[in-house]
Design a protein around this motif. Structure first.
Motif, PDB file in Angstrom:
ATOM      1  N   TRP A  79     -24.373  53.346 -53.327  1.00 24.12           N
ATOM      2  CA  TRP A  79     -23.970  52.586 -54.511  1.00 24.12           C
ATOM      3  C   TRP A  79     -22.956  53.413 -55.283  1.00 24.12           C
ATOM      4  CZ3 TRP A  79     -25.493  47.652 -55.249  1.00 24.12           C
ATOM      5  CH2 TRP A  79     -26.603  47.217 -54.531  1.00 24.12           C
ATOM      6  N   LEU A  80     -21.841  52.808 -55.634  1.00 24.45           N
ATOM      7  CA  LEU A  80     -20.814  53.447 -56.454  1.00 24.45           C
ATOM      8  C   LEU A  80     -20.694  52.680 -57.762  1.00 24.45           C
ATOM      9  CD1 LEU A  80     -18.040  53.819 -53.729  1.00 24.45           C
ATOM     10  CD2 LEU A  80     -19.556  55.624 -54.556  1.00 24.45           C
ATOM     11  N   GLY A  81     -20.041  53.296 -58.736  1.00 24.14           N
ATOM     12  CA  GLY A  81     -19.758  52.580 -59.967  1.00 24.14           C
ATOM     13  C   GLY A  81     -18.935  51.336 -59.666  1.00 24.14           C
ATOM     14  N   GLY A  82     -19.104  50.315 -60.493  1.00 24.33           N
ATOM     15  CA  GLY A  82     -18.425  49.048 -60.238  1.00 24.33           C
ATOM     16  C   GLY A  82     -17.430  48.637 -61.302  1.00 24.33           C
ATOM     17  N   GLY A  83     -17.073  49.533 -62.203  1.00 25.37           N
ATOM     18  CA  GLY A  83     -16.076  49.210 -63.214  1.00 25.37           C
ATOM     19  C   GLY A  83     -16.654  48.812 -64.559  1.00 25.37           C
ATOM     20  N   GLU A  84     -17.917  48.502 -64.593  1.00 26.30           N
ATOM     21  CA  GLU A  84     -18.653  48.191 -65.831  1.00 26.30           C
ATOM     22  C   GLU A  84     -19.977  48.944 -65.760  1.00 26.30           C
ATOM     23  OE1 GLU A  84     -17.823  46.308 -68.485  1.00 26.30           O
ATOM     24  OE2 GLU A  84     -15.869  45.750 -67.670  1.00 26.30           O
ATOM     25  N   VAL A  85     -20.566  49.263 -66.894  1.00 23.65           N
ATOM     26  CA  VAL A  85     -21.799  50.041 -66.931  1.00 23.65           C
ATOM     27  C   VAL A  85     -22.901  49.381 -66.101  1.00 23.65           C
ATOM     28  CG1 VAL A  85     -23.630  50.921 -68.431  1.00 23.65           C
ATOM     29  CG2 VAL A  85     -21.245  51.101 -69.149  1.00 23.65           C
ATOM     30  N   ASP A  86     -23.034  48.071 -66.197  1.00 29.64           N
ATOM     31  CA  ASP A  86     -24.119  47.368 -65.519  1.00 29.64           C
ATOM     32  C   ASP A  86     -23.731  46.824 -64.147  1.00 29.64           C
ATOM     33  OD1 ASP A  86     -25.844  47.813 -67.666  1.00 29.64           O
ATOM     34  OD2 ASP A  86     -25.101  46.041 -68.711  1.00 29.64           O
ATOM     35  N   VAL A  87     -22.585  47.223 -63.617  1.00 30.33           N
ATOM     36  CA  VAL A  87     -22.129  46.726 -62.315  1.00 30.33           C
ATOM     37  C   VAL A  87     -22.024  47.902 -61.357  1.00 30.33           C
ATOM     38  CG1 VAL A  87     -20.252  45.576 -61.071  1.00 30.33           C
ATOM     39  CG2 VAL A  87     -20.831  44.853 -63.397  1.00 30.33           C
ATOM     40  N   LYS A  88     -22.600  47.740 -60.169  1.00 28.37           N
ATOM     41  CA  LYS A  88     -22.515  48.773 -59.132  1.00 28.37           C
ATOM     42  C   LYS A  88     -21.953  48.130 -57.874  1.00 28.37           C
ATOM     43  CE  LYS A  88     -24.285  51.666 -61.939  1.00 28.37           C
ATOM     44  NZ  LYS A  88     -23.295  52.095 -62.881  1.00 28.37           N
ATOM     45  N   LEU A  89     -21.332  48.945 -57.047  1.00 31.25           N
ATOM     46  CA  LEU A  89     -20.710  48.506 -55.804  1.00 31.25           C
ATOM     47  C   LEU A  89     -21.491  49.087 -54.634  1.00 31.25           C
ATOM     48  CD1 LEU A  89     -18.298  47.372 -54.114  1.00 31.25           C
ATOM     49  CD2 LEU A  89     -17.186  49.578 -54.500  1.00 31.25           C
ATOM     50  N   LYS A  90     -22.099  48.213 -53.833  1.00 30.35           N
ATOM     51  CA  LYS A  90     -22.798  48.650 -52.621  1.00 30.35           C
ATOM     52  C   LYS A  90     -21.772  48.667 -51.498  1.00 30.35           C
ATOM     53  CE  LYS A  90     -26.559  47.368 -49.505  1.00 30.35           C
ATOM     54  NZ  LYS A  90     -27.605  46.357 -49.244  1.00 30.35           N
ATOM     55  N   ILE A  91     -21.667  49.807 -50.813  1.00 33.22           N
ATOM     56  CA  ILE A  91     -20.693  49.918 -49.735  1.00 33.22           C
ATOM     57  C   ILE A  91     -21.325  50.663 -48.565  1.00 33.22           C
ATOM     58  CG2 ILE A  91     -19.661  52.016 -50.696  1.00 33.22           C
ATOM     59  CD1 ILE A  91     -16.925  50.941 -49.658  1.00 33.22           C
ATOM     60  N   SER A  92     -21.103  50.148 -47.366  1.00 35.09           N
ATOM     61  CA  SER A  92     -21.619  50.823 -46.176  1.00 35.09           C
ATOM     62  C   SER A  92     -20.829  52.115 -45.977  1.00 35.09           C
ATOM     63  CB  SER A  92     -21.497  49.921 -44.948  1.00 35.09           C
ATOM     64  OG  SER A  92     -20.141  49.800 -44.556  1.00 35.09           O
ATOM     65  N   ILE A  93     -21.447  53.060 -45.324  1.00 35.57           N
ATOM     66  CA  ILE A  93     -20.774  54.337 -45.084  1.00 35.57           C
ATOM     67  C   ILE A  93     -19.538  54.156 -44.201  1.00 35.57           C
ATOM     68  CG2 ILE A  93     -21.039  56.674 -44.169  1.00 35.57           C
ATOM     69  CD1 ILE A  93     -22.466  56.016 -46.923  1.00 35.57           C
ATOM     70  N   PRO A  94     -19.608  53.337 -43.126  1.00 31.16           N
ATOM     71  CA  PRO A  94     -18.373  53.115 -42.356  1.00 31.16           C
ATOM     72  C   PRO A  94     -17.248  52.506 -43.201  1.00 31.16           C
ATOM     73  CG  PRO A  94     -20.269  52.443 -41.057  1.00 31.16           C
ATOM     74  CD  PRO A  94     -20.768  52.735 -42.447  1.00 31.16           C
ATOM     75  N   ASP A  95     -17.589  51.563 -44.090  1.00 31.13           N
ATOM     76  CA  ASP A  95     -16.561  50.965 -44.957  1.00 31.13           C
ATOM     77  C   ASP A  95     -16.027  51.976 -45.966  1.00 31.13           C
ATOM     78  OD1 ASP A  95     -16.625  48.520 -43.677  1.00 31.13           O
ATOM     79  OD2 ASP A  95     -17.893  47.558 -45.186  1.00 31.13           O
ATOM     80  N   LEU A  96     -16.903  52.812 -46.516  1.00 30.14           N
ATOM     81  CA  LEU A  96     -16.474  53.860 -47.454  1.00 30.14           C
ATOM     82  C   LEU A  96     -15.440  54.753 -46.781  1.00 30.14           C
ATOM     83  CD1 LEU A  96     -17.263  55.493 -50.231  1.00 30.14           C
ATOM     84  CD2 LEU A  96     -18.382  56.993 -48.592  1.00 30.14           C
ATOM     85  N   CYS A  97     -15.722  55.170 -45.557  1.00 28.75           N
ATOM     86  CA  CYS A  97     -14.810  56.060 -44.834  1.00 28.75           C
ATOM     87  C   CYS A  97     -13.510  55.355 -44.469  1.00 28.75           C
ATOM     88  CB  CYS A  97     -15.498  56.610 -43.586  1.00 28.75           C
ATOM     89  SG  CYS A  97     -16.860  57.735 -43.969  1.00 28.75           S
ATOM     90  N   ARG A  98     -13.597  54.086 -44.092  1.00 28.86           N
ATOM     91  CA  ARG A  98     -12.398  53.339 -43.701  1.00 28.86           C
ATOM     92  C   ARG A  98     -11.510  53.059 -44.904  1.00 28.86           C
ATOM     93  NH1 ARG A  98     -11.500  48.221 -44.087  1.00 28.86           N
ATOM     94  NH2 ARG A  98     -13.679  47.663 -44.372  1.00 28.86           N
ATOM     95  N   VAL A  99     -12.089  52.641 -46.004  1.00 26.32           N
ATOM     96  CA  VAL A  99     -11.314  52.234 -47.178  1.00 26.32           C
ATOM     97  C   VAL A  99     -10.777  53.422 -47.963  1.00 26.32           C
ATOM     98  CG1 VAL A  99     -11.464  51.060 -49.414  1.00 26.32           C
ATOM     99  CG2 VAL A  99     -12.537  50.028 -47.399  1.00 26.32           C
ATOM    100  N   PHE A 100     -11.584  54.454 -48.157  1.00 24.77           N
ATOM    101  CA  PHE A 100     -11.199  55.552 -49.040  1.00 24.77           C
ATOM    102  C   PHE A 100     -10.745  56.812 -48.305  1.00 24.77           C
ATOM    103  CE2 PHE A 100     -14.168  52.952 -51.528  1.00 24.77           C
ATOM    104  CZ  PHE A 100     -13.325  52.603 -52.560  1.00 24.77           C
ATOM    105  N   ASP A 101     -10.947  56.880 -46.985  1.00 23.88           N
ATOM    106  CA  ASP A 101     -10.544  58.038 -46.189  1.00 23.88           C
ATOM    107  C   ASP A 101     -10.910  59.343 -46.894  1.00 23.88           C
ATOM    108  OD1 ASP A 101      -9.428  59.396 -44.035  1.00 23.88           O
ATOM    109  OD2 ASP A 101      -7.429  59.413 -44.929  1.00 23.88           O
ATOM    110  N   PRO A 102     -12.220  59.532 -47.173  1.00 25.01           N
ATOM    111  CA  PRO A 102     -12.624  60.699 -47.956  1.00 25.01           C
ATOM    112  C   PRO A 102     -12.565  62.006 -47.174  1.00 25.01           C
ATOM    113  CG  PRO A 102     -14.562  59.558 -47.169  1.00 25.01           C
ATOM    114  CD  PRO A 102     -13.366  58.733 -46.747  1.00 25.01           C
ATOM    115  N   ILE A 103     -12.567  63.084 -47.917  1.00 29.06           N
ATOM    116  CA  ILE A 103     -12.725  64.423 -47.366  1.00 29.06           C
ATOM    117  C   ILE A 103     -14.229  64.643 -47.276  1.00 29.06           C
ATOM    118  CG2 ILE A 103     -12.339  66.875 -47.800  1.00 29.06           C
ATOM    119  CD1 ILE A 103      -9.948  65.775 -49.659  1.00 29.06           C
ATOM    120  N   ILE A 104     -14.713  65.024 -46.116  1.00 26.22           N
ATOM    121  CA  ILE A 104     -16.152  65.203 -45.913  1.00 26.22           C
ATOM    122  C   ILE A 104     -16.449  66.697 -45.902  1.00 26.22           C
ATOM    123  CG2 ILE A 104     -18.127  64.722 -44.386  1.00 26.22           C
ATOM    124  CD1 ILE A 104     -16.690  62.181 -45.420  1.00 26.22           C
ATOM    125  N   GLY A 105     -17.520  67.096 -46.581  1.00 25.80           N
ATOM    126  CA  GLY A 105     -17.868  68.518 -46.598  1.00 25.80           C
ATOM    127  C   GLY A 105     -19.274  68.761 -47.070  1.00 25.80           C
TER     128      GLY A 105
END
Length: 108
Positions: A79-105
């Motif tokens: 779950w990530l922040g969703g832009g409002e205090v009461d809103v959260k964004l559920k994202i699968s780990i594969p989608d997180l990696c595909r969309v945001f191309d994070p640095i993993i460590g």
């Protein structure tokens, strides 16, 4: 932007090692030039465009690299922040990696 599990603790030295490792030896910053801290509320709004407890990586004002704990990759989703205090964004780990191309460590 650093993403870790809600109950996890982040090791500042490990984060610094990841950040310093992004540069070649010729351009590597000395530890004295890196000052990591939690952004103030004003800085957070200026960088992200979102208020306290509402920060989301979607639609940020400034493009900020995402660093994700390797332990997060073991989860089916987060779950990530969703832009409002009461809103959260559920994202699968594969989608997180595909969309945001994070640095993993290892941040723990």
């Amino acid at each position: 932007m650093v993403v870790i599990q809600y109950t996890a603790k982040m090791n500042k030295e490990k984060l610094m090692k990841i950040i310093r490792g992004l540069r070649t030896d010729e351009t590597k910053l000395s530890k004295k030039l890196i000052n990591m801290r939690v952004a103030s509320m004003e800085e957070g709004v200026a960088l992200s465009g979102f208020g306290h407890n509402a920060v989301t990586p979607v639609g940020m004002t400034v493009k900020i690299p995402m660093i994700v704990s390797h332990r997060v990759l073991q989860l089916p989703y987060i779950w990530l922040g969703g832009g409002e205090v009461d809103v959260k964004l559920k994202i699968s780990i594969p989608d997180l990696c595909r969309v945001f191309d994070p640095i993993i460590g290892d941040l723990g």
